[in-house]
Scaffold this motif. Structure first.
Motif, mmCIF file in Angstrom:
data_model
loop_
_atom_site.group_PDB
_atom_site.id
_atom_site.type_symbol
_atom_site.label_atom_id
_atom_site.label_comp_id
_atom_site.label_asym_id
_atom_site.label_seq_id
_atom_site.Cartn_x
_atom_site.Cartn_y
_atom_site.Cartn_z
ATOM 1 N N LEU A 22 8.328 -4.012 -12.710
ATOM 2 C CA LEU A 22 7.432 -2.471 -12.327
ATOM 3 C C LEU A 22 6.250 -3.611 -11.103
ATOM 4 O O LEU A 22 5.918 -1.937 -10.539
ATOM 5 C CB LEU A 22 6.627 -2.835 -13.732
ATOM 6 N N ARG A 71 7.143 -1.231 -7.610
ATOM 7 C CA ARG A 71 7.226 -0.060 -8.029
ATOM 8 C C ARG A 71 5.740 0.146 -8.050
ATOM 9 O O ARG A 71 4.974 1.807 -7.453
ATOM 10 C CB ARG A 71 7.423 0.528 -9.139
ATOM 11 N N SER A 72 4.579 -0.354 -8.561
ATOM 12 C CA SER A 72 3.511 -0.036 -8.969
ATOM 13 C C SER A 72 2.061 -0.917 -8.404
ATOM 14 O O SER A 72 2.296 -2.110 -8.650
ATOM 15 C CB SER A 72 3.175 0.172 -10.115
#
Length: 204
Positions: free
Chosen positions: A142, A145-146
């Protein structure tokens, strides 16, 4: 001895009857007051014991729906001043990392935070869970991704959850969490959920 001298001597040696200084009614009132104090203390003690008993018999329960697995759970996790181990085990499994299947011991204080938020909002619905425990593998994925995913996220420690309440606006949920000030509060308006954790108080 002169008559006046005898009178002075008599007046000096005469002692007043102190029992006459306190009227009979006053002495009765004092006794009544003493009894009232005793009765009052007994009443306060009784009320304190009643309050303690009520607290001991308190029950805490939570209802969840997991938005990724479709699973539901309604569980009474605390009763008579004790966390129920079997209930905590159910919650740990329900709030597992749905991507890897890994589970961890969720912080009971996080459950209490959810319970308090639920009560203060006046909700009659249930929590929709977006994310709870995250394994290190999932957290790193995650993060790739961010930029909004922390390296040492409280999700890794079982101390964080991303939720919404079915019958309470997310802004209201956030406001109540702010007021409590018991941990981190993150508001994600576009995705329509609130992050709650039991770390230090901070907001974003």
């Amino acid at each position: 001895m002169h008559l006046k001298q005898r009178q002075r001597k008599t007046s000096r040696t005469r002692r007043p009857d102190r029992s006459r200084l306190v009227p009979r009614r006053s002495r009765t009132s004092a006794l009544t007051f003493g009894k009232a104090q005793t009765t009052g203390l007994l009443l306060l003690t009784s009320l304190a014991l009643t309050a303690t008993t009520a607290l001991a018999n308190d029950v805490r329960a939570l209802s969840f729906y997991h938005t990724h697995t479709g699973e539901t759970l309604t569980v009474e996790y605390w009763r008579d001043g004790v966390y129920r181990e079997t209930a905590l085990a159910e919650i740990n499994h329900f709030l597992r990392d749905f991507r890897t299947g890994d589970a961890a011991a969720m912080d009971p204080a996080l459950l209490d935070l959810l319970h308090e938020v639920f009560l203060r909002t006046g909700s009659e619905g249930h929590f929709e869970v977006i994310s709870a425990y995250r394994s290190p593998k999932t957290n790193e994925m995650l993060r790739g991704r961010s930029s909004g995913v922390a390296k040492n996220s409280q999700h890794l420690n079982g101390k964080a959850i991303d939720v919404r309440l079915t019958d309470v606006p997310t802004k209201r949920l956030r406001a109540v969490a702010y007021e409590l000030g018991l941990g981190g509060v993150g508001f994600y308006e576009v995705s329509d959920f609130v992050h709650l954790d039991t770390g230090r108080f901070r907001t974003w």
